[in-house]
Design a protein around this motif. Structure first.
Motif, PDB file in Angstrom:
ATOM      1  N   ARG A 166     -11.714  -2.421  11.710  1.00 39.90           N
ATOM      2  CA  ARG A 166     -11.727  -1.615  12.939  1.00 39.90           C
ATOM      3  C   ARG A 166     -10.400  -1.743  13.673  1.00 39.90           C
ATOM      4  N   THR A 167      -9.881  -0.617  14.132  1.00 42.52           N
ATOM      5  CA  THR A 167      -8.550  -0.623  14.727  1.00 42.52           C
ATOM      6  C   THR A 167      -8.567  -0.748  16.245  1.00 42.52           C
ATOM      7  N   GLY A 168      -9.712  -0.488  16.850  1.00 40.90           N
ATOM      8  CA  GLY A 168      -9.737  -0.497  18.307  1.00 40.90           C
ATOM      9  C   GLY A 168      -9.036   0.709  18.897  1.00 40.90           C
ATOM     10  N   VAL A 169      -8.914   1.759  18.100  1.00 41.49           N
ATOM     11  CA  VAL A 169      -8.254   2.964  18.581  1.00 41.49           C
ATOM     12  C   VAL A 169      -9.187   4.161  18.397  1.00 41.49           C
ATOM     13  N   ALA A 218      -7.117  -5.502  12.616  1.00 40.72           N
ATOM     14  CA  ALA A 218      -7.678  -4.244  12.143  1.00 40.72           C
ATOM     15  C   ALA A 218      -7.854  -4.264  10.632  1.00 40.72           C
ATOM     16  N   LEU A 219      -6.843  -4.772   9.943  1.00 46.82           N
ATOM     17  CA  LEU A 219      -6.922  -4.795   8.479  1.00 46.82           C
ATOM     18  C   LEU A 219      -8.073  -5.681   8.039  1.00 46.82           C
ATOM     19  N   LEU A 230      -2.986  -6.917  16.641  1.00 51.55           N
ATOM     20  CA  LEU A 230      -4.162  -6.063  16.467  1.00 51.55           C
ATOM     21  C   LEU A 230      -4.133  -5.374  15.113  1.00 51.55           C
ATOM     22  N   THR A 231      -2.939  -5.247  14.559  1.00 55.93           N
ATOM     23  CA  THR A 231      -2.826  -4.641  13.234  1.00 55.93           C
ATOM     24  C   THR A 231      -3.511  -5.521  12.186  1.00 55.93           C
ATOM     25  N   THR A 275     -10.819  -6.679   9.877  1.00 57.71           N
ATOM     26  CA  THR A 275     -12.163  -6.324  10.341  1.00 57.71           C
ATOM     27  C   THR A 275     -12.555  -4.896   9.974  1.00 57.71           C
TER      28      THR A 275
END
Lengths: 350, 350
Positions: A64-67, A59-60, A55-56, A62
């Motif tokens: 978006r981190t999803g957090v 995240a980088l 997911l890291t 997209t």
DNA sequence: CTGAAAGCGCTTACAG
DNA sequence: CTGAAAGCGCTTACAG
């Protein structure tokens, strides 16, 4: 040299199958650009290899981190478990993680905590603000959980309505002289509850507000509130503005030899864990934290995820008009009709 | 095309200064490979531009996210605020964020929650396990907070010691017939406390354990525990194994017209928020969650951060031998000497 | 003391 | 339907 991941990555799956990483990505994300059979083979290989997506990296790539961040004025607040559980649950259902941040009552710490969350690249945050704090735009989508009376867009339990339900309940039992027991006069939430209570009790009822903080400023923390004397004055119901205050009232009255609910009634707000555990169990008002959390998370996601025709403006408060969630009266053993004698006292007193 | 970040990145700083991104990185991380003046210029430019480092990119590069997971059996547990605040604080001081995960009492949900955390690439996790659960290795460093009696390496309050302090306190007041009030007989924590209590009370004291869960299995949730009858039998102290049980005992006794502490004493464990709020305030035992959290986080970090000569084995439980944190007795108004008459009753009773 | 280069693992236009 | 390529922002050997 970077520290290697523990498990296989997309390239490993791609290599094992003789396809490209792009295809693996497309297959696994289910965007449908890949033939059904290949998708199946890729899925199987991924499962076989025990592939866990990074997911890291996503995240980088997209942005978006999803957090999401959850900012609280003070975790020690006994409402926290309800809020945290509801938010965590709603976020998890939407595929988001929740990072916590505590401002420990301090305004500077709150700013710092928010900045730490921002550095971590959270996609949005849920803020339960300190009393009377207005949340400025922080550079990411924000949902505020407070009261409808707070200026600014929020999702909130309708505390006024909850107070009004409680007021009507007490009035219907026959209470005409009610002491409202609050903690802090600056709390919007508590003032909303007071407004509702007074409205629900109606014009014939006599009301007085006792602020614990003010009493303690004079007599010291943990001092008696003088409730037995109030009972002697003819107050037949003690409507606390939180369960914590209700617990204090209940035990002080019981300790003073005043039995609840026979002699006086006691009520609270919030339906905290102990409300149903004490004897007599506490009549209270529950806010539907599940619904509140769902609304807050849904509002955040609406802005975060670019589904179709989202607002272009992605930062700032996300609740366009205040969402009011109804509250639910829970009648337990701590309320009953006032004693005849008291009721008579009361009419004579006036 | 990736969604652009809101702020400037290292390249922007590098470009503005005509240096390389590598130099900016070295300057900002303070590894000392850059000349002092350049470091200063880079710092100034970073501040001017409002540079915020991307922890996501750093995580992808270094393999460490700077985030820890906190896994709880049930956030609704009233101990949660203490734990969460202490862990969040200790983690923040060490530069880590905290992601929460709730298993809502369910064992399958717990596995799921742990997997979600793992996907997010956490560097380690703090687990407060369900009663009687043993935590298997999960593929990342784990610190368990439980009791010293639980098999497996943990950091824990010394519940036995806390019980023993409480037992000595009650014995010194003169109590010789004590009812221990517990919730669940399978709780290691509660059983440790019982062991300590019995030891602290000594051989002359008569003890009996009442499990709320067993009473409720027969008489329904929230039923009376029959404590007034116990008082009539000559029990002069009710030592609950948690503050929640103590609150239940206190209110049931008060409601039954038994005054605390004059007629009987009541004690709890945990020093929850309401312990000091009720009347009479509850004598209890506090576990130093700050120290427990510090130990847990320190143990995790020792494994996570490659400082010098760390263990090569980076996954698995990180506490090499159980750390026992002492507990602190807090004497408040709910305990006093037993009534003479009761004490006499008791000797006659035997 | 400073820089060019590679690469962490993924996603996304784009071309075929 | 599938692949080659670029790039998210950073850090780290390595070379100069």
């Amino acid at each position: 040299m970077a520290i290697p991941r523990s498990g296989p990555n997309m390239s490993a799956i791609a290599a094992a199958l003789g396809v490209s990483a792009a295809t693996v990505s497309n297959a696994l994300s289910g965007k449908g650009r890949v033939s059904p059979e290949l998708i199946e083979r890729i899925r199987a290989k991924a499962a076989e290899l025990g592939y866990v997506p990074s997911l890291t990296a996503r995240a980088l790539r997209t942005g978006r981190t999803g957090v999401l961040g959850m900012v609280l004025p003070d975790i020690a607040n006994p409402l926290f478990p309800q809020i945290a559980q509801a938010i965590e649950n709603a976020a998890a259902n939407a595929g988001y993680g929740v990072l916590i941040a505590d401002s420990r009552g301090d305004i500077a710490t709150q700013t710092e905590a928010i900045n730490r969350l921002l550095e971590r690249g959270i996609d949005g945050m849920v803020i339960v603000p300190r009393r009377g704090t207005r949340i400025a735009d922080v550079g990411c989508p924000v949902a505020v959980i407070d009261t409808p009376s707070t200026p600014g867009n929020t999702v909130a339990a309708d505390h006024w309505d909850g107070g009004s339900q409680m007021g009507r309940h007490l009035a219907s039992l026959g209470h005409r002289k009610v002491l409202l027991v609050g903690g802090n006069p600056n709390s919007n939430v508590q003032n909303d509850r007071i407004g509702g209570l007074k409205a629900g009790l109606g014009n014939e009822a006599e009301c007085e507000v006792l602020w614990i903080e003010k009493v303690e400023a004079v007599s010291g923390a943990g001092c008696p509130l003088g409730l037995s004397a109030k009972a002697a004055e003819g107050f037949t119901a003690f409507a606390a503005l939180s369960d914590l205050s209700a617990l204090r009232a209940l035990t002080e009255l019981q300790r003073g030899g005043i039995s609840v609910p026979e002699m006086v009634s006691v009520t609270g707000f919030d339906d905290l864990i102990w409300s149903s555990v004490v004897t007599p169990a506490l009549t209270t008002v529950r806010m539907d934290m599940g619904t509140i959390a769902d609304l807050a998370i849904a509002a955040l996601i609406r802005v975060i995820e670019p589904d179709g025709e989202a607002e272009p403006e992605a930062a700032g408060h996300v609740v366009s008009e205040t969402d009011r969630v109804p509250m639910q009266l829970i009648v337990r053993q701590s309320t009953g009709a006032p004693l005849k004698s008291h009721a008579q006292n009361k009419t004579t007193d006036q």
